[in-house]
Design a protein around this motif. Structure first.
Motif, PDB file in Angstrom:
ATOM      1  N   ALA A 185      -4.296  -2.619   7.119  1.00 16.16           N
ATOM      2  CA  ALA A 185      -2.890  -2.592   6.763  1.00 16.16           C
ATOM      3  C   ALA A 185      -2.672  -1.808   5.290  1.00 16.16           C
ATOM      4  O   ALA A 185      -1.961  -1.066   5.448  1.00 16.16           O
ATOM      5  CB  ALA A 185      -2.280  -4.049   6.743  1.00 16.16           C
ATOM      6  N   TYR A 186      -3.547  -2.446   4.455  1.00 13.92           N
ATOM      7  CA  TYR A 186      -3.068  -1.961   2.961  1.00 13.92           C
ATOM      8  C   TYR A 186      -3.618  -0.431   3.121  1.00 13.92           C
ATOM      9  O   TYR A 186      -3.168   0.567   2.641  1.00 13.92           O
ATOM     10  CB  TYR A 186      -4.048  -2.727   1.876  1.00 13.92           C
ATOM     11  CG  TYR A 186      -3.859  -2.028   0.613  1.00 13.92           C
ATOM     12  CD1 TYR A 186      -2.689  -2.285   0.050  1.00 13.92           C
ATOM     13  CD2 TYR A 186      -4.596  -0.913   0.227  1.00 13.92           C
ATOM     14  CE1 TYR A 186      -2.521  -1.652  -1.416  1.00 13.92           C
ATOM     15  CE2 TYR A 186      -4.647  -0.194  -0.955  1.00 13.92           C
ATOM     16  CZ  TYR A 186      -3.564  -0.552  -1.920  1.00 13.92           C
ATOM     17  OH  TYR A 186      -3.297   0.136  -3.005  1.00 13.92           O
ATOM     18  N   ARG A 187      -4.801  -0.026   3.576  1.00 16.87           N
ATOM     19  CA  ARG A 187      -5.330   1.334   3.649  1.00 16.87           C
ATOM     20  C   ARG A 187      -4.439   2.392   4.289  1.00 16.87           C
ATOM     21  O   ARG A 187      -4.010   3.374   3.948  1.00 16.87           O
ATOM     22  CB  ARG A 187      -6.672   1.424   4.111  1.00 16.87           C
ATOM     23  CG  ARG A 187      -7.767   0.738   3.085  1.00 16.87           C
ATOM     24  CD  ARG A 187      -9.140   1.167   3.426  1.00 16.87           C
ATOM     25  NE  ARG A 187      -9.341   2.659   2.913  1.00 16.87           N
ATOM     26  CZ  ARG A 187     -10.362   3.042   3.088  1.00 16.87           C
ATOM     27  NH1 ARG A 187     -11.655   2.752   3.551  1.00 16.87           N
ATOM     28  NH2 ARG A 187     -10.663   4.638   2.941  1.00 16.87           N
ATOM     29  N   GLN A 188      -3.800   1.893   5.385  1.00 19.16           N
ATOM     30  CA  GLN A 188      -2.988   2.700   6.332  1.00 19.16           C
ATOM     31  C   GLN A 188      -1.732   2.789   5.377  1.00 19.16           C
ATOM     32  O   GLN A 188      -1.148   3.757   5.323  1.00 19.16           O
ATOM     33  CB  GLN A 188      -2.591   1.989   7.594  1.00 19.16           C
ATOM     34  CG  GLN A 188      -3.708   1.782   8.755  1.00 19.16           C
ATOM     35  CD  GLN A 188      -3.069   1.443  10.034  1.00 19.16           C
ATOM     36  OE1 GLN A 188      -2.121   0.710  10.152  1.00 19.16           O
ATOM     37  NE2 GLN A 188      -3.739   1.877  11.176  1.00 19.16           N
ATOM     38  N   GLY A 189      -1.330   1.751   4.879  1.00 18.25           N
ATOM     39  CA  GLY A 189      -0.003   1.813   4.034  1.00 18.25           C
ATOM     40  C   GLY A 189      -0.114   2.872   2.887  1.00 18.25           C
ATOM     41  O   GLY A 189       0.783   3.604   2.500  1.00 18.25           O
ATOM     42  N   GLU A 190      -1.277   2.776   2.387  1.00 19.81           N
ATOM     43  CA  GLU A 190      -1.638   3.581   0.964  1.00 19.81           C
ATOM     44  C   GLU A 190      -1.530   5.171   1.702  1.00 19.81           C
ATOM     45  O   GLU A 190      -0.856   5.904   0.915  1.00 19.81           O
ATOM     46  CB  GLU A 190      -2.782   3.276   0.238  1.00 19.81           C
ATOM     47  CG  GLU A 190      -2.919   3.871  -0.959  1.00 19.81           C
ATOM     48  CD  GLU A 190      -4.435   4.016  -1.578  1.00 19.81           C
ATOM     49  OE1 GLU A 190      -5.375   3.744  -0.564  1.00 19.81           O
ATOM     50  OE2 GLU A 190      -4.517   3.884  -2.752  1.00 19.81           O
ATOM     51  N   THR A 191      -2.225   5.287   2.785  1.00 14.11           N
ATOM     52  CA  THR A 191      -2.301   6.585   3.258  1.00 14.11           C
ATOM     53  C   THR A 191      -1.045   7.280   3.698  1.00 14.11           C
ATOM     54  O   THR A 191      -0.697   8.398   3.226  1.00 14.11           O
ATOM     55  CB  THR A 191      -3.133   6.790   4.477  1.00 14.11           C
ATOM     56  OG1 THR A 191      -4.634   6.122   3.996  1.00 14.11           O
ATOM     57  CG2 THR A 191      -3.659   8.224   5.003  1.00 14.11           C
ATOM     58  N   ALA A 192      -0.345   6.479   4.195  1.00 10.08           N
ATOM     59  CA  ALA A 192       1.176   6.882   4.420  1.00 10.08           C
ATOM     60  C   ALA A 192       2.023   7.150   3.319  1.00 10.08           C
ATOM     61  O   ALA A 192       2.598   7.996   3.367  1.00 10.08           O
ATOM     62  CB  ALA A 192       1.704   5.669   5.444  1.00 10.08           C
ATOM     63  N   GLY A 243       0.693  -1.064   0.016  1.00 12.59           N
ATOM     64  CA  GLY A 243       0.044   0.117   0.106  1.00 12.59           C
ATOM     65  C   GLY A 243       0.628   1.364   0.084  1.00 12.59           C
ATOM     66  O   GLY A 243       0.512   2.185  -0.737  1.00 12.59           O
ATOM     67  N   GLY A 244       1.793   1.235   0.756  1.00 14.24           N
ATOM     68  CA  GLY A 244       2.659   2.344   0.707  1.00 14.24           C
ATOM     69  C   GLY A 244       3.445   2.709  -0.645  1.00 14.24           C
ATOM     70  O   GLY A 244       3.407   3.743  -0.987  1.00 14.24           O
ATOM     71  N   VAL A 245       3.954   1.668  -1.288  1.00 17.88           N
ATOM     72  CA  VAL A 245       4.403   1.883  -2.666  1.00 17.88           C
ATOM     73  C   VAL A 245       3.226   2.523  -3.576  1.00 17.88           C
ATOM     74  O   VAL A 245       3.605   3.388  -4.448  1.00 17.88           O
ATOM     75  CB  VAL A 245       4.819   0.418  -3.313  1.00 17.88           C
ATOM     76  CG1 VAL A 245       5.235   0.660  -4.790  1.00 17.88           C
ATOM     77  CG2 VAL A 245       6.174   0.112  -2.505  1.00 17.88           C
ATOM     78  N   GLU A 246       2.068   1.847  -3.615  1.00 15.72           N
ATOM     79  CA  GLU A 246       1.178   2.485  -4.479  1.00 15.72           C
ATOM     80  C   GLU A 246       0.704   3.778  -3.877  1.00 15.72           C
ATOM     81  O   GLU A 246       0.128   4.421  -4.951  1.00 15.72           O
ATOM     82  CB  GLU A 246      -0.058   1.336  -4.469  1.00 15.72           C
ATOM     83  CG  GLU A 246       0.383  -0.162  -5.157  1.00 15.72           C
ATOM     84  CD  GLU A 246      -0.496  -0.995  -5.127  1.00 15.72           C
ATOM     85  OE1 GLU A 246      -0.346  -1.987  -5.914  1.00 15.72           O
ATOM     86  OE2 GLU A 246      -1.660  -0.985  -4.558  1.00 15.72           O
ATOM     87  N   GLY A 247       0.656   4.060  -2.753  1.00 18.07           N
ATOM     88  CA  GLY A 247       0.385   5.329  -2.226  1.00 18.07           C
ATOM     89  C   GLY A 247       1.370   6.553  -2.648  1.00 18.07           C
ATOM     90  O   GLY A 247       0.939   7.576  -3.328  1.00 18.07           O
ATOM     91  N   ILE A 248       2.567   6.199  -2.654  1.00 11.88           N
ATOM     92  CA  ILE A 248       3.780   7.047  -3.120  1.00 11.88           C
ATOM     93  C   ILE A 248       3.607   7.167  -4.651  1.00 11.88           C
ATOM     94  O   ILE A 248       3.648   8.454  -5.178  1.00 11.88           O
ATOM     95  CB  ILE A 248       5.103   6.449  -2.809  1.00 11.88           C
ATOM     96  CG1 ILE A 248       5.328   6.491  -1.337  1.00 11.88           C
ATOM     97  CG2 ILE A 248       6.193   7.200  -3.523  1.00 11.88           C
ATOM     98  CD1 ILE A 248       6.556   5.432  -0.967  1.00 11.88           C
ATOM     99  N   ARG A 249       3.247   6.121  -5.407  1.00 14.33           N
ATOM    100  CA  ARG A 249       3.384   6.199  -6.952  1.00 14.33           C
ATOM    101  C   ARG A 249       2.014   7.025  -7.622  1.00 14.33           C
ATOM    102  O   ARG A 249       1.872   7.259  -8.551  1.00 14.33           O
ATOM    103  CB  ARG A 249       3.579   4.744  -7.474  1.00 14.33           C
ATOM    104  CG  ARG A 249       4.945   4.391  -7.347  1.00 14.33           C
ATOM    105  CD  ARG A 249       5.842   5.229  -7.925  1.00 14.33           C
ATOM    106  NE  ARG A 249       7.218   4.881  -7.961  1.00 14.33           N
ATOM    107  CZ  ARG A 249       8.198   5.582  -7.646  1.00 14.33           C
ATOM    108  NH1 ARG A 249       8.256   6.770  -7.381  1.00 14.33           N
ATOM    109  NH2 ARG A 249       9.675   5.082  -7.834  1.00 14.33           N
TER     110      ARG A 249
END
Length: 426
Positions: free
Chosen positions: A295-302, A15-21
């Motif tokens: 976990a995914y939504r938190q990661g994407e938001t971060a 999620g973090g990777v996809e949020g950054i991108r």
């Protein structure tokens, strides 16, 4: 240039990777993971054990995920510690990686219960692919297997072992299965169903010792009873992996404490997933909410905030959806509380193994248990998240076939579908 660094490789990290991108296609992302495999779906571990899915079918993303997102994946290496003053992560190899934005998504690890002899050969945990691989090699048809822990992980392991032809005993210190999410009525339905599928039980009496010399040969219970076994699977819960933030100044409670943008108390350092304390919409407090969607939504938001956006994480709800031998179970929020402030309404068709329990507090749905009939749980979850007043709709929601049409018009008109999820407009 901004260096994005992510520690972890599960749902929060992806999620973090996809949020950054979403907004940053240029700056480099480096991802560090202790396991040597591309990101895989951990809920599939039990299906891998029983041979229902192959290893190459467990991917959480496609094989080209890292290349497509221009991620340098450093797999099979452990991040040992963080130096926030120098903005560096030190690997176990001694290599030092600089960062400008850091996401900690190290997840959780199994709790090791205080059982004498738990280090013996033939004892396994069950939250990683390597554990399932080893267990698959160790167990054969007719093996006598004990699962210590009657929670979701333990029962999925038990189901897989039965499919492998093993004789399975589940033990738990609680007298109820799934005691953290089910009430006694729901637990009894599940127990009866699992017993009919070939699983034995020893509940309410803790295991205090594993018998045998170097290899486990039996369980010894606190009441003096014993049971011969060939293998033991330990599934007694998990705790956040916090070692990497030791002595860093990052604030920690049960997990890493973050604000509503998933940033820790140290600027530039974010945390997401099972290692962090997210906002629980129902309980109105911070706590670790250990489930994959959260976990995914938190990661994407971060990730979006690491890339410079200003996105607020609205909070999550404890959710579980699982099936044992074809019996579907879904729970959410405050599912089994007997507190005076929680009013429960129930529907039971015992012969059909159908049980629905909805919990209300101050006229709003705050949790549910649905067993055997889960087709409308998405709507129930949306009602929880939206904190919709439902004072006169309690009995109607117990019907397994209720729909949006059964809700007040002002509620239906205020909802929308957003990225595959029913959400509240406001």
């Amino acid at each position: 240039m901004i260096n994005h660094l992510i520690i972890g490789n599960s749902a929060a990290a992806i999620g973090g990777v996809e949020g950054i991108r979403r907004s940053d296609r240029e700056n480099p992302i480096t991802l560090i993971a202790e396991e040597p495999y591309p990101c895989y779906s951990r809920p599939l571990i039990s299906y891998y054990l029983e041979g229902k899915v192959a290893e190459n079918e467990m991917g959480y993303r496609g094989a080209d995920f890292y290349a497509a997102n221009r991620v340098e994946a450093r797999l099979g290496v452990r991040a040992q510690r963080i130096d926030p003053d120098r903005q560096e992560v030190i690997l176990e190899t001694g290599e030092v990686l600089p960062y400008d934005r850091l996401l900690i998504a190290t997840g959780s690890r199994p709790v090791t219960p205080p059982i004498k002899g738990i280090e013996k050969k033939g004892v396994f945990f069950f939250n990683k692919l390597d554990y399932a691989r080893a267990l698959r090699q160790y167990v054969s048809p007719g093996s006598r297997c004990a699962v210590i822990g009657g929670g979701l992980t333990g029962l999925k392991a038990a189901e897989a072992l039965v499919h492998l032809g093993a004789r399975v005993l589940v033990t738990d210190i609680s007298s109820c299965l799934l005691s953290s999410i089910l009430d006694p009525a729901g637990a009894e339905i599940v127990k009866r169903h699992l017993a009919g599928s070939g699983i034995g039980f020893q509940l309410g009496v803790p295991v205090v010792e594993l018998a045998g010399d170097s290899r486990v040969e039996g369980l010894i219970f606190a009441d003096g009873g014993s049971k011969a076994v060939d293998a033991v699977i330990v599934a007694t819960g998990v705790r956040p992996n916090l070692e990497v933030v030791s002595d860093t100044g990052v604030d920690v409670g049960q997990g890493i404490i973050v604000d509503n943008q998933l940033q820790t108390n140290l600027p530039g350092i974010f945390a997401a997933g099972d290692v962090s304390e997210g906002w629980d919409i129902v309980l109105q407090q911070r706590r670790v909410i250990a489930n994959l969607p959260n976990a995914y939504r938190q990661g994407e938001t971060a990730g979006r905030n690491m890339a410079g956006e200003k996105v607020v994480y609205p909070g999550g709800v404890a959710l579980n959806s699982v099936s044992f031998f074809g019996l579907a179970i879904a729970t959410a929020g405050i599912s089994n509380s007997e507190d005076a402030g929680v009013e429960a309404v129930r529907y039971l068709k015992e012969a059909e193994k159908i049980y629905r329990r909805l919990n209300f507090r101050e006229g709003r749905l705050v949790g549910y248990i649905c067993i055997g009939e889960i087709s409308r749980v998405g709507i129930l979850t949306a009602l929880i998240k939206s904190r919709t007043p439902l004072a006169d709709k309690r009995q109607g929601l117990l019907k397994g076939d209720f729909g949006l049409v059964d809700l007040p018009e002002e509620v239906r008109l205020s909802w929308r579908w957003e990225r595959g999820e029913l959400t509240w407009r406001f």
